[in-house]
Motif scaffolding. Sequence first.
Motif, PDB file in Angstrom:
ATOM      1  N   TYR A   1       2.359  -8.709  -8.719  1.00  0.00           N
ATOM      2  CA  TYR A   1       2.365  -7.445  -7.985  1.00  0.00           C
ATOM      3  C   TYR A   1       0.917  -7.057  -7.727  1.00  0.00           C
ATOM      4  O   TYR A   1       0.118  -6.995  -8.657  1.00  0.00           O
ATOM      5  CB  TYR A   1       3.065  -6.349  -8.800  1.00  0.00           C
TER       6      TYR A   1
ATOM      7  N   TYR B   1       0.863  -1.176   0.000  1.00  0.00           N
ATOM      8  CA  TYR B   1       0.000   0.000   0.000  1.00  0.00           C
ATOM      9  C   TYR B   1       0.907   1.236   0.000  1.00  0.00           C
ATOM     10  O   TYR B   1       1.913   1.239   0.712  1.00  0.00           O
ATOM     11  CB  TYR B   1      -0.888  -0.025   1.256  1.00  0.00           C
TER      12      TYR B   1
ATOM     13  N   GLN C   1      -1.452  -4.110  -5.674  1.00  0.00           N
ATOM     14  CA  GLN C   1      -1.626  -2.982  -4.759  1.00  0.00           C
ATOM     15  C   GLN C   1      -2.893  -3.246  -3.958  1.00  0.00           C
ATOM     16  O   GLN C   1      -3.977  -3.339  -4.522  1.00  0.00           O
ATOM     17  CB  GLN C   1      -1.725  -1.678  -5.532  1.00  0.00           C
TER      18      GLN C   1
ATOM     19  N   GLU D   1      -5.703  -2.764  -0.590  1.00  0.00           N
ATOM     20  CA  GLU D   1      -6.494  -1.635  -0.099  1.00  0.00           C
ATOM     21  C   GLU D   1      -5.937  -1.036   1.177  1.00  0.00           C
ATOM     22  O   GLU D   1      -6.282   0.095   1.525  1.00  0.00           O
ATOM     23  CB  GLU D   1      -7.956  -2.040   0.093  1.00  0.00           C
TER      24      GLU D   1
END
Lengths: 248, 386
Positions: free
Chosen positions: B56, B33, B58, B60
């Motif tokens: 990979y 993050y 991202q 939350e």
Amino acid sequence: MRVSALIPKYPEPETYMGHTHYCPGCGHATLHKLLGEVVDELGIRKRVIMIEPVGCSVLALKYLKFDGIQGPHGRAPAIATAVKRLRPESIVITYQGDGDLAAIGTNEIIHAANRGELFTVVFVNNAVYGMTGGQMAPTTLLGQKSTTTPTGRFAEFCGYPLRVCELLNTLDAPVYLERVSLFDVEHILKTRAALKKALLNQIEGRGFSLVEVLSNCPTNWKMTPEESWEFVKNEMTKVFPLGVFRDK
Amino acid sequence: MGKDVLTGVHFLSGNHACVEGAIAAGCRFYAGYPITPSNEIAERMSVRLPQVGGIYIQMEDELASMAALVGASWGGAKPMTATSGPGLSLMQENIGLAAMTESPCVVVDVQRGSPSTGLPTLVGQADVMQARWGSHGDYEIIALAPSSPQECFDFMIKAFNLAEIWRVPVIFLSDESVAHLSERVVIPPKEEIKLVTRKRPSVPPEKFLPFKPGSDLVPEMPIAGEGYRVHVTGLTHNEKGYPDLSAKVHNKLVPRLVNKIRKNADKIVEYEELFTEDAEVILVTFGISTRICRDVIKRARAEGLKVGLFRLITIWPFPEKRIMALAQKIKAFVTVEINLGQVAIEMERIVKERCKTFLIPNAGGAVHDPDEVFAEVKQIVSGLVE
């Protein structure tokens, strides 16, 4: 008659102090000013307690003369809940970005809205993490480039842009949900009206209100301010349609 | 497919060197993050991992990122994340889960000024105790601290190897200064990089007990879904991996989790010494502060002061034995760290009355001023003579 007598006298802003640190062309400064004007107009400055987020607007209270608390990333609605319940006479506002409200703070905003907490949320959606340097946000558009989606956001790996007003509109408690923008004068004035309505809802004790403001990030979008507002107008509003979602 | 080891000479920041070290070490999963000052790691990972067939994501938030690492670990990957102090705080629940379930993973913590939001863009070294004690309960982790981009590369390989050998979360305590320092980084040929992977089951599924330790106190690790019946839980569990909520099993499991690091500390601990043979006063430090202390020592030696350097490479486990031995023959330890005494308190605990201990603290935001450190060291040395 002296020329100066012809210049209309505007009242000195009580709340908004100006001189922000935001990048040239950023919507935050405009929105701060609107919020200040509306608070001045309603005469509630001394009653406002604003909860700042983590993100570019972490310094918002340097420019707005309110009491305030800066919350941890995403937790502003939880702090606001407690403040409003203990001090019901105060006007509690959270000011949050899309990373703050729609990623790390999704839990808090959904549950605060679901409890129908009597505070006002100003939600700035500019489709990117601005302060940390332009990473993909939950609201980043499909195909939009960011530093963590250098070839653009693909739904296959990153899902779809999250629509907060539509999501909260599935709940029973919220009384007012509207999406507005700042890309031209007409919409800036609509934003002003929405902020006023949201604050009046709180003053009159109606319930949870959220105003989502589509804004820009020329620096991280790598655009001029003009180009960035064109992008908001032409691209963002397609994915995030403007309008009133709830008004009861 | 891109190259996983970028052999050659590079000019890299500490954060970018971490990424190359991780990929060279076999890391193929990243969940994280955005947080300053660690972002360059996520950004480079988002480009590099797809090139080498890695994943990979991202996430939350940091809670989800760290939970994903536990999942990835049992999915058979060498996983990592990168964050800073506030994010490390959010990860603690799942760092505890990783420790309890013995899930190898690497957590890079680019330390910044703290507590809370603190100084997002400026240096700090105050996560030393958070790294060690951040999650609830008794458990052990390993923590490493680099002082240069080259070490970011080298120590990341060490970090993954240690995680795999001992099956613990390894906390990589970088800091904002090291992270944003760009220097020459030499990446060796792939065949010169020694990699270790976790022990795999040595018996067929019907005979396999997933949490039965070997003589090193570490059990063999299957991958979920490959035929071994795997059950992984944060509840107190028996050797089969199933919950057994009794004091008896708990008193077997938790001491083992702790002892696999404490009893094997000699195999894990690493440090660096400079002029300690004849030193009367030794500076104890780590990370970016090492570079300040090196300069101070050079000046001290030029003035004929018998000052040495003890630099922690592994902060946890702490090099207790060597410090105790040094304490017998010197007059004082001086801890130099960008916090208000986290390593210093550990030094006091170990050194006791064997010699004196001092602290040169710094709450963060900038590294120590070498002039000031040198002046204080001189004062301490002269005070000891009188």
